[in-house]
Design a protein around this motif. Structure first.
Motif: not given
Length: 345
Positions: A106-112
């Motif tokens: 979820a963290r990398s998705g939010q960064a995107a």
């Protein structure tokens, strides 16, 4: 396999080239080298208006990509005009974030979600430090975000260390500071970073080709004006041969560049930004990188010789292209590293 550009791609390249022709890039380069980023950011804004910054960003994040062929076309034009800034690194960071978002946390998705729309519309200029690119992040002092890959971890760095000048005044190098925000961890990071490095090498190859073409064009114009023994030196057979050899090298490299673009577009999931890269795509990119880098470097040596002592001077714009050709030759893969990748089983 067909590597020729279609009419829409050709027209796009001409549009970007004409737009950059009026952007005053020599002034922007010199200001960038002094740490004054406003003129360079203005050029970046022009690229964004033309849609260049959206080419590596998927449609799900307000981009139009991934479109490696069109990105190659645009970056050849950017190299022709020596546009300053982390062009290759911003595209690579977009590829990296999108790849991790597809199957990451979820963290990398939010960064995107946070960064990719801003990259696409030109609001964010970002840079990337990864193993294939060396320990430094290009233009970290000008970037809105510095992403750093360390093994199987992706970090949003809290800043950068002292800026180190490079051979090219428009390439300012700094090490990312340790720590910051951890965006992703695990094998997927290494795989996505490898694919991002391929895009960075491909983008650098396109910039090299454009730089070499500009050097030949500028030198051809110069030798048509400079006279010796009552004749333009461009009429001398030796001068013609030097320029012809330089141009042939660049034209031989061009199909390798667009062959690499086709290989990237035909990568995982039919060109989607999935993690990892095929071995064929990596080899194609490496071949394009070494061919364009060596051809541009040869063009720089020819330009320097045919301009005589004038080509050495900082005040003369030609030196900006000569230095860029030398720096791009080693960025995101030295000639020896690229040759080894091409020859790897």
């Amino acid at each position: 396999m067909r590597f020729m550009l279609d009419q829409a791609q050709t027209d796009f390249g001409r549009t970007v080239d004409r737009m950059l022709g009026g952007a005053g890039t020599p002034h922007a380069i010199r200001a960038w080298g002094r740490g004054e980023h406003a003129p360079g950011r203005a050029v970046w804004g022009r690229l964004a208006d033309a849609g260049v910054t959206s080419l590596a960003v998927p449609e799900a994040y307000e981009g139009v990509g991934p479109l490696p062929v069109e990105l190659g076309v645009a970056y050849v034009a950017a190299g022709r005009h020596a546009v300053p800034g982390p062009l290759a690194e911003t595209a690579a960071a977009a590829v990296l974030l999108a790849a991790l978002a597809e199957g990451g946390t979820a963290r990398s998705g939010q960064a995107a979600k946070d960064w990719l729309p801003r990259i696409a519309d030109g609001r964010a200029l970002v840079t990337l430090a990864a193993a294939d690119g060396g320990p430094y992040a290009l233009d970290a002092d000008a970037a809105d975000a510095v992403f750093a890959v360390a093994g199987e971890e992706l970090w949003l760095a809290p800043g950068h260390g002292p800026v180190q000048p490079s051979f090219d005044p428009a390439r300012r190098l700094a090490r990312p500071l340790p720590g910051g925000e951890l965006l992703a961890r695990g094998p997927a990071v290494a795989a996505a970073a490898a694919r991002a490095a391929d895009w960075a090498a491909f983008a650098t190859a396109a910039l090299s080709l454009g730089t070499g073409l500009a050097l030949v064009e500028r030198t051809a114009a110069y030798v048509g004006q400079r006279t010796q023994f009552g004749r333009p030196i461009g009429s001398f057979q030796a001068v013609k041969h030097r320029l012809a050899d330089a141009l042939i090298g660049l034209e031989f490299a061009r199909p390798l560049l667009y062959g690499a673009a086709v290989a990237l577009a035909s990568g995982p999931a039919g060109g989607a930004l999935a993690s990892g890269s095929t071995g064929d795509a990596r080899a194609e990119v490496a071949a394009a990188k070494v061919a364009t880098g060596e051809a541009a470097y040869a063009a720089a040596r020819t330009a320097l010789q045919l301009h005589g002592a004038l080509g050495y001077t900082d005040e003369y714009d030609l030196s900006l292209w000569i230095r860029k050709a030398r720096a791009l030759r080693s960025a995101w893969g030295s000639p020896s590293a690229c040759r080894a990748r091409v020859l790897a089983p």
